[in-house]
Motif scaffolding. Structure first.
Motif, PDB file in Angstrom:
ATOM      1  N   GLY A 168      81.065  78.077  33.980  1.00 30.67           N
ATOM      2  CA  GLY A 168      80.606  78.725  35.200  1.00 30.67           C
ATOM      3  C   GLY A 168      79.237  79.363  35.043  1.00 30.67           C
ATOM      4  N   GLY A 169      79.004  80.033  33.900  1.00 32.17           N
ATOM      5  CA  GLY A 169      77.684  80.609  33.658  1.00 32.17           C
ATOM      6  C   GLY A 169      76.602  79.556  33.525  1.00 32.17           C
ATOM      7  N   LEU A 170      76.940  78.434  32.837  1.00 31.20           N
ATOM      8  CA  LEU A 170      75.969  77.353  32.701  1.00 31.20           C
ATOM      9  C   LEU A 170      75.616  76.753  34.061  1.00 31.20           C
ATOM     10  N   SER A 171      76.638  76.579  34.910  1.00 26.32           N
ATOM     11  CA  SER A 171      76.384  76.025  36.245  1.00 26.32           C
ATOM     12  C   SER A 171      75.526  76.971  37.077  1.00 26.32           C
ATOM     13  N   ASN A 172      75.836  78.262  37.022  1.00 26.30           N
ATOM     14  CA  ASN A 172      75.043  79.230  37.787  1.00 26.30           C
ATOM     15  C   ASN A 172      73.605  79.285  37.287  1.00 26.30           C
ATOM     16  N   GLY A 173      73.421  79.212  35.945  1.00 29.31           N
ATOM     17  CA  GLY A 173      72.063  79.224  35.399  1.00 29.31           C
ATOM     18  C   GLY A 173      71.261  78.000  35.808  1.00 29.31           C
ATOM     19  N   TRP A 174      71.913  76.836  35.802  1.00 21.89           N
ATOM     20  CA  TRP A 174      71.213  75.620  36.206  1.00 21.89           C
ATOM     21  C   TRP A 174      70.804  75.679  37.675  1.00 21.89           C
ATOM     22  N   HIS A 175      71.699  76.149  38.520  1.00 20.42           N
ATOM     23  CA  HIS A 175      71.364  76.278  39.941  1.00 20.42           C
ATOM     24  C   HIS A 175      70.219  77.269  40.147  1.00 20.42           C
ATOM     25  N   ALA A 176      70.224  78.370  39.364  1.00 21.27           N
ATOM     26  CA  ALA A 176      69.150  79.342  39.493  1.00 21.27           C
ATOM     27  C   ALA A 176      67.817  78.743  39.051  1.00 21.27           C
TER      28      ALA A 176
END
Length: 297
Positions: A237-245
């Motif tokens: 979840g953190g990796l996905s949020n970072g990529w989207h950011a």
């Protein structure tokens, strides 16, 4: 003489046997009486102990707990208005009512409607199943919140505050001076205000636990289905949020550069050309000899 001695010896033996029999009976009766007394004392002690032992806190069962139910469901239907009328009828049939109705007409089968229904908690599941049959179910979410501890705490605080209000009113009736009367009136008003606030919180919790809230989203046959953007928990979840950011930041940066590029071309190229020509002119210009200072005799 011999006959008299034999008779006396027989009487003595009978007396001894009677005495021994009586003492044995007495000894046998004594433990029986003592055992009965001990049993009675034990029963009395057990009864007394049962009375003196304080009762523990009641263990609340599921049906005695205060639980707030909230749910949402998205359904794609052929006719949004007809499905909205049916959903309202389902809520009314369970003893509930409609708390909100927001409809948007898009035309060409893209109509949408968002209904907020208040349904009794006991009929929450059955009403949700009936609403799901109005069309093609796209997604559903149900949340529960246990507020039993809050309700118990509010009941205790309300009881204490009510006692404080009653004592303040009693003292107010016994006031003998104007200063005491004014001070007690202010104190009683403050206590009554606190009591009213606690009672309002109790009524709010009672309303939420008695009537569940169901948000029904009705979509036309050609309306786009909302996308569920729930990210996985943890590292992914953190990796996905970072990529989207990162993607969003790059998009913003490229937008800014695209807006500044015309200004850079319009102002930057002439400025660079002027500076380049000036630097070239300074390199090709002959150097003047250094000025000589006059010497004094």
């Amino acid at each position: 003489m011999l006959l008299s001695g034999a008779l006396l010896a027989g009487c003595g033996a009978d007396g001894a046997s009677d005495n021994s029999t009586s003492s044995g009976a007495d000894k046998a009766a004594a433990p029986a009486v003592g055992g009965a007394a001990d049993q009675g004392e034990a029963q009395a002690g057990a009864t007394t102990e049962g009375k003196d032992t304080p009762a523990g806190a009641p263990d609340l069962s599921v049906d005695q707990r205060s639980i707030i139910y909230t749910g949402s469901i998205t359904i794609q239907v052929k006719d949004v208005n007809a499905a909205a009328a049916q959903a309202t009828g389902i809520a009314a049939g369970t003893g509930g009512f409609i708390g909100g109705d927001d409809r948007q007409s898009g035309g060409d089968g893209t109509d949408t409607a968002t209904l907020k229904l208040r349904i009794p908690a006991a009929k929450f599941s059955s009403a949700l199943e009936q609403i799901a049959k109005l069309g093609s179910e796209k997604n559903r979410a149900i949340n529960t919140e246990d507020v039993t501890e809050q309700v118990v705490d509010l009941d205790a605080r309300i009881a204490v505050q009510q006692a404080r209000v009653d004592s303040g009113r009693k003292l107010l009736g016994q006031a003998k001076s104007l200063n005491d009367l004014v001070m007690l009136e202010k104190e009683v008003a403050t206590r009554e205000s606190d009591l009213a606030s606690l009672q309002a919180k109790k009524r709010r919790l009672a309303d939420l636990t008695a009537l569940s809230t169901v948000t029904v989203v009705l979509l036309g046959p050609d309306a786009p289905t909302p996308v569920d953007n729930n990210d996985p928990p943890g590292f992914l979840g953190g990796l996905s949020n970072g990529w989207h950011a990162l993607v969003d930041s790059l998009a913003i940066l490229l937008t800014v550069l695209g807006a500044l590029l015309p200004w850079i071309l319009a102002l930057g190229l002439p400025t660079w050309a002027v500076l380049h020509l000036r630097r070239r002119y300074l390199r090709t210009r002959p150097e003047l000899p250094p000025a000589q200072t006059p010497t004094t005799p």
